[in-house]
Design an enzyme around this catalytic site. Structure first.
Site, PDB file in Angstrom:
ATOM      1  N   CYS A  51     -18.987  50.037 -97.156  1.00 47.28           N
ATOM      2  CA  CYS A  51     -19.186  51.173 -98.653  1.00 47.28           C
ATOM      3  C   CYS A  51     -19.230  50.170 -99.589  1.00 47.28           C
ATOM      4  CB  CYS A  51     -18.291  52.352 -98.515  1.00 47.28           C
ATOM      5  SG  CYS A  51     -19.751  53.999 -99.935  1.00 47.28           S
TER       6      CYS A  51
ATOM      7  N   HIS B 209     -18.258  54.937 -93.751  1.00 42.32           N
ATOM      8  CA  HIS B 209     -16.971  55.590 -93.325  1.00 42.32           C
ATOM      9  C   HIS B 209     -16.594  55.046 -92.185  1.00 42.32           C
ATOM     10  CE1 HIS B 209     -16.187  54.691 -97.884  1.00 42.32           C
ATOM     11  NE2 HIS B 209     -17.448  55.950 -97.684  1.00 42.32           N
TER      12      HIS B 209
ATOM     13  N   GLU C 191     -13.012  54.785 -91.109  1.00 47.34           N
ATOM     14  CA  GLU C 191     -12.101  55.134 -90.569  1.00 47.34           C
ATOM     15  C   GLU C 191     -11.400  56.387 -91.076  1.00 47.34           C
ATOM     16  OE1 GLU C 191     -13.388  54.376 -95.254  1.00 47.34           O
ATOM     17  OE2 GLU C 191     -13.802  53.575 -93.460  1.00 47.34           O
TER      18      GLU C 191
ATOM     19  N   SER D  95      19.033  62.237 -96.500  1.00 44.49           N
ATOM     20  CA  SER D  95      19.251  63.530 -96.914  1.00 44.49           C
ATOM     21  C   SER D  95      18.358  65.116 -96.016  1.00 44.49           C
ATOM     22  CB  SER D  95      17.348  63.669 -98.300  1.00 44.49           C
ATOM     23  OG  SER D  95      16.544  62.911 -96.706  1.00 44.49           O
TER      24      SER D  95
ATOM     25  N   VAL E 223      12.785  62.664 -92.784  1.00 43.17           N
ATOM     26  CA  VAL E 223      12.491  62.318 -91.561  1.00 43.17           C
ATOM     27  C   VAL E 223      13.079  60.956 -91.976  1.00 43.17           C
ATOM     28  CG1 VAL E 223      10.657  61.357 -90.677  1.00 43.17           C
ATOM     29  CG2 VAL E 223      10.345  63.885 -91.251  1.00 43.17           C
ATOM     30  N   ASP E 224      12.284  60.555 -93.007  1.00 41.40           N
ATOM     31  CA  ASP E 224      12.256  58.938 -93.551  1.00 41.40           C
ATOM     32  C   ASP E 224      13.448  58.322 -93.599  1.00 41.40           C
ATOM     33  OD1 ASP E 224       9.186  59.133 -94.073  1.00 41.40           O
ATOM     34  OD2 ASP E 224       9.916  59.349 -96.181  1.00 41.40           O
TER      35      ASP E 224
END
Length: 526
Positions: free
Chosen positions: A87, A178, A180, A232, A235-236
């Site tokens: 683009c 695009h 993606e 915590s 997930v991370d």
């Protein structure tokens, strides 16, 4: 050493998606701002470069320009580094090298049918395996009218006579659509063709290879020293803990603070998982009273964040000192679950901007705590971390969990925070999440939660008038959290959830559903 594709960010909302799609083909990708010089790109030793789209016109004075030296980059074997402009990336490339870009009278936005003539497939590896007539996603105003010398058209649509081009003398390509986004049927195939067939990448980068390499890297760096991690339950940090334990064993010490702002059952679930399932050294402390006393009477969301963050640091340091006393020395390293989007926020191309809200991550500890940082996921996206978590046997209720802000329920209670209001919100939120799981909708949305509003409404329960709290439900779909659409959940489902909350949570008599997208709204209410 893995092959690498560098994505230059010209300000597109899809830039992160480009990098993720390339990684899905087994090729490692990194994002850099479009303002970076060609020498800095060359130092990364890329196998190829992708130029993202962007909101600017090549005629804008403040619009980003392409460094012409990009076409002089060479790979170790002396061949040119391939380029793919998407683009605005195509327009910037063509404009830089003598092509003509015209301003469009109106924006072309939406689906189009890509016409790839037979000779276009023969001439270009980019469209190998891509049938003519497949759907692509257009989102542009300006368009290319005259090609630079040596370029030729290899695809078009009904409204875009120049939908894709290539340089006949070098490995330089451009597409006006695009590839993606999911709306482009063969978008992944096009990016895979660029990465593998044109750039020659081997496709050997996988989450499994990442785990093996990071395990060795962490062991080599840490040696016989010790690491602490603020857990915590999200997930991370959870997956980071699993990876670090794999690498270091009992050299890892996790700290889990109950700030009184956790979701229902979270305090026990995290302890059961990491003490029981993983047998980790998990230090826990219930600091509910301290957090809630300091939040008493506070209604401003930024002040809430500051209080939660500062109090967390205070409690974290106390636990660190206790670990140091047990070890006889202070741990050397602090591990954090920082992700790639957190980093590229600071390096991507941006125009003037303002701070919308302080970042949710309260794990950012001050320099005076004097740790060396370990951030094993600083090059990964959230979905990649989830996949690694599954490889490391992190239980699915944790690895598949929706994002949860660092300040917790403090920013999901609008207005004052009390124990009573926290109890109401926990119950309402738990019902919403329980029903999403029961109806196989939980994994269909990026994030879902309840919000307790600072207003009350009149209702009728039996024959009696009530005047009780209003609760909002929020569910969004997203790829990376940067933009999001409200989740179009079935009306019958929402009605059922509403009935359950009103009947099972005394103190709430009205439910509303948030149908705001990001932008203009943010995902969280505060």
């Amino acid at each position: 050493m893995h092959d690498k594709i560098v994505v230059l960010d010209f300000g597109s909302q899809y830039t992160q998606l480009i990098a993720r799609r390339v990684r899905e083909t087994g090729v490692y990708s990194e994002i850099r701002p479009c303002t970076v010089e060609a020498d800095a790109i060359d130092a990364l030793n890329p196998s190829g470069v992708i130029l993202s789209g962007g909101p600017c016109s090549v005629y804008d004075e403040a619009g980003p320009a392409l460094d012409p030296a990009l076409l002089e980059l060479e790979r170790p074997d002396g061949t040119p580094v391939p380029l793919l402009g998407i683009c605005y990336g195509l327009q910037a490339m063509a404009h830089q090298f003598g092509g003509e870009v015209a301003r469009a009278d109106r924006r072309e936005f939406g689906r189009a049918q890509l016409q790839v003539p037979p000779d276009g497939q023969e001439k270009s590896l980019l469209f190998e395996g891509v049938p003519s007539g497949s759907t692509v996603w257009m989102s542009h105003s300006d368009h290319l009218t005259d090609l630079p010398d040596g370029y030729e058209v290899i695809a078009r649509t009904d409204n875009a006579p120049v939908a894709a081009v290539r340089d006949t003398d070098g490995p330089y390509y451009g597409v006006q659509f695009h590839p993606e986004v999911v709306h482009t049927d063969y978008g992944r195939q096009i990016l895979e063709n660029f990465a593998h067939a044109i750039c020659g990448c081997s496709g050997d980068w996988t989450p499994a290879s990442f785990v093996e390499e990071q395990t060795e890297t962490i062991r080599d760096r840490v040696g016989d020293r010790h690491v602490i991690l603020g857990l915590s339950g999200g997930v991370d940090s959870s997956v980071a803990a699993a990876l670090l334990q794999r690498a270091l064993g009992d050299q890892l010490h996790c700290i889990f603070v109950n700030n009184g702002l956790l979701r229902k059952g979270e305090w026990n679930q995290v302890q059961d998982t990491f003490r029981g399932h993983f047998e980790m050294d998990l230090r826990t402390t219930d600091a509910t009273d301290r957090f809630l006393e300091r939040l008493d009477g506070v209604t401003d969301p930024e002040e809430k964040r500051t209080i939660v963050g500062n109090t967390f640091i205070e409690v974290f340091e106390e636990q660190t000192e206790a670990i140091a006393a047990d070890l006889g020395h202070r741990p050397t390293y602090l591990a954090q679950g920082t992700l790639y989007p957190d980093l590229i926020e600071s390096v991507s191309f941006k125009g003037p901007s303002v701070t919308i809200k302080t970042h949710h991550n309260v794990g950012g500890l001050p320099e005076e705590l004097d740790f060396d940082l370990i951030e094993p996921f600083r090059e990964l996206f959230k979905d990649e971390v989830r996949e690694i978590g599954r490889l490391l046997d992190v239980p699915d209720p944790i690895v598949g969990r929706h994002p949860f802000p660092g300040p917790g329920l403090a920013i999901r209670i609008l207005g004052q925070i009390t124990r009573e209001r926290l109890a109401l919100l926990r119950e309402a939120d738990a019902i919403f999440i329980e029903e999403l799981r029961a109806n196989d909708l939980y994994d269909e949305v990026w994030q879902a939660f309840a919000v307790l509003l600072p207003v009350q409404a009149v209702g009728v329960m039996g024959d009696e008038r009530t005047y009780e709290n209003v609760c909002a439900l929020r569910a969004v779909t997203s790829v990376d959290g940067m933009t999001a659409d409200w989740a179009h959940l079935p009306h019958d489902f929402l009605g059922h959830v509403s009935n359950r909350i009103v009947n099972e949570v005394p103190g709430i008599n009205r439910i509303v559903y948030d149908v705001s997208s990001k932008p203009p709204a943010t995902i969280e209410w505060e």
